[in-house]
Write a protein that holds these residues in place. Structure first.
Motif, PDB file in Angstrom:
ATOM      1  N   ASN A   1     -25.985 -52.952 -52.724  1.00 53.31           N
ATOM      2  CA  ASN A   1     -25.893 -51.679 -52.891  1.00 53.31           C
ATOM      3  C   ASN A   1     -24.996 -51.308 -51.330  1.00 53.31           C
ATOM      4  O   ASN A   1     -25.144 -51.738 -50.620  1.00 53.31           O
ATOM      5  N   ARG A   2     -23.496 -51.845 -51.693  1.00 58.40           N
ATOM      6  CA  ARG A   2     -22.364 -51.627 -51.360  1.00 58.40           C
ATOM      7  C   ARG A   2     -22.225 -50.185 -49.758  1.00 58.40           C
ATOM      8  O   ARG A   2     -22.543 -50.614 -48.566  1.00 58.40           O
ATOM      9  N   ALA A   3     -22.652 -49.523 -50.322  1.00 56.35           N
ATOM     10  CA  ALA A   3     -22.323 -48.243 -49.744  1.00 56.35           C
ATOM     11  C   ALA A   3     -23.473 -47.457 -48.743  1.00 56.35           C
ATOM     12  O   ALA A   3     -23.588 -47.717 -47.552  1.00 56.35           O
TER      13      ALA A   3
ATOM     14  N   GLU B   1     -22.864 -50.402 -45.801  1.00 57.67           N
ATOM     15  CA  GLU B   1     -22.200 -49.878 -45.171  1.00 57.67           C
ATOM     16  C   GLU B   1     -22.717 -49.376 -44.074  1.00 57.67           C
ATOM     17  O   GLU B   1     -22.183 -48.621 -42.507  1.00 57.67           O
TER      18      GLU B   1
ATOM     19  N   ASN C   1     -21.443 -58.597 -49.596  1.00 54.43           N
ATOM     20  CA  ASN C   1     -21.618 -57.940 -48.539  1.00 54.43           C
ATOM     21  C   ASN C   1     -22.199 -57.958 -48.058  1.00 54.43           C
ATOM     22  O   ASN C   1     -21.835 -58.011 -46.332  1.00 54.43           O
TER      23      ASN C   1
END
Length: 339
Positions: free
Chosen positions: A64-66, A69, A109
């Motif tokens: 889950n990139r968000a 981040e 990621n």
């Protein structure tokens, strides 16, 4: 030091997080608590960290990139131990998408997090599975690993290549640890020690693959964690050239000018599968009913680690005897499942 441990509810990640907290480090552990095997075992592992004031758990999927981040914005890490992955050789045949998502996208990621935060060292889990069809024993980091026999193994090989590119481009010290058949208390339910113990104590037959003609370099969890900690304290450094008279090392996938390394971490003492089963029978006080099977797709007959590089680097010296290690594992199983 503030350290990120991914896969903190997993077998190795959980033991590592406990050890790091005991050393006085602040540890942020992440895990997505997926249902590849029972999430309750993962939650019970996390409960062992509930008394550690230096530990914080966050439920996140690394793909889950968000979310990753957001983690990068909330925390600044000095070091990353990346143990999260979709595990299992055979499951990669049934559900390849899970391996693409977690082991490739997720690892990308993690590399980006390491780059953005300029971490002192990224240590990540590779696997003995990368050796694939290699016939030379014991497996050495100097051997080519170009013929994986499962998608799981292929993703771990890909992780090593991806890590090298980041080490080369951004000078990020990375160490890939090729684990060899880790076992012990709180182990994974999909692995042979757990499956055999469960079946034998339940008076159910066990499946013995390749007609029992298997050798495995079983490595006890405490020895593994010690090796991980030792290697983590010694990040690789950038070199101007590979200075060696050894022609094998000059051609070796383990040699690089970048601050990059891969290391075998095993027991260097492979055990016959039938002797391993006998040790579980002895610890359980029961004989196993055996169902002999052919080799499974994606499996290999032998794993055997050459750990010379790790020994020279850290003094790594695994000490757990297989019978004692199995006895500890069976004792834990009886206690945990109240048998």
């Amino acid at each position: 030091m503030k350290i990120l441990v991914t896969g903190a509810a997993g077998f190795i990640g959980n033991e590592l997080a406990i050890a790091l907290c005991k050393k006085g480090h602040k540890v942020v552990g992440i895990d997505n608590l997926n249902n590849y095997y029972t999430p309750q075992l993962k939650k019970d592992r996390l409960a062992r960290l509930s008394s550690q004031p230096l530990f914080e758990f966050i439920e996140i999927s690394i793909e889950n990139r968000a979310a990753m981040e957001g983690l990068e914005q909330e925390h600044k890490f000095d070091r990353i131990y990346h143990l999260a992955a979709q595990a299992g050789v055979r499951y990669s045949i049934e559900n390849p998408a899970a391996y693409i998502d977690s082991n490739l996208v997720g690892f990308g990621n993690i590399l980006e997090l390491a780059r953005k935060q300029s971490v002192q060292h990224l240590i990540y889990a590779s696997s003995s599975s990368v050796y694939g069809e290699n016939k030379v024993q014991p497996f050495s980091e100097h051997h080519a690993v170009d013929h994986p026999v499962s998608l799981y193994a292929a993703t771990k090989k890909a992780n090593e290549v991806m890590a090298h590119s980041y080490s080369h481009l951004y000078n990020i010290p990375t160490t890939g640890l090729r684990f060899f058949t880790v076992y012990g208390p709180w182990g994974r339910p999909d692995m042979a020690p757990f499956l055999f113990t469960k079946a034998i104590l339940s008076d159910e037959p066990i499946k013995v693959f390749n007609q029992g003609n298997m050798l495995r370099d079983f490595t006890y969890i405490d020895d593994i964690v010690n090796g991980v900690l030792q290697s983590g304290d010694l990040p690789p450094i950038e070199t101007k050239q590979v200075d060696t008279d050894n022609q094998e090392q000059k051609r070796s996938p383990a040699s690089s000018n970048a601050p990059y390394r891969v290391l075998n971490i095993g027991n260097s003492n492979p055990v016959k599968l039938m002797d391993f089963i006998e040790a579980i029978e002895e610890a359980s006080g029961k004989q196993a009913a055996k169902k002999y099977m052919d080799m499974q797709p994606g499996d290999v007959p032998v794993t055997y680690a050459n750990t010379t590089l790790l020994q020279e680097l850290t003094g790594y010296n695994p000490s757990m005897d297989i019978k004692k290690g199995i006895s500890n594992t069976v004792d834990w199983y009886r206690k945990y499942y109240q048998i």
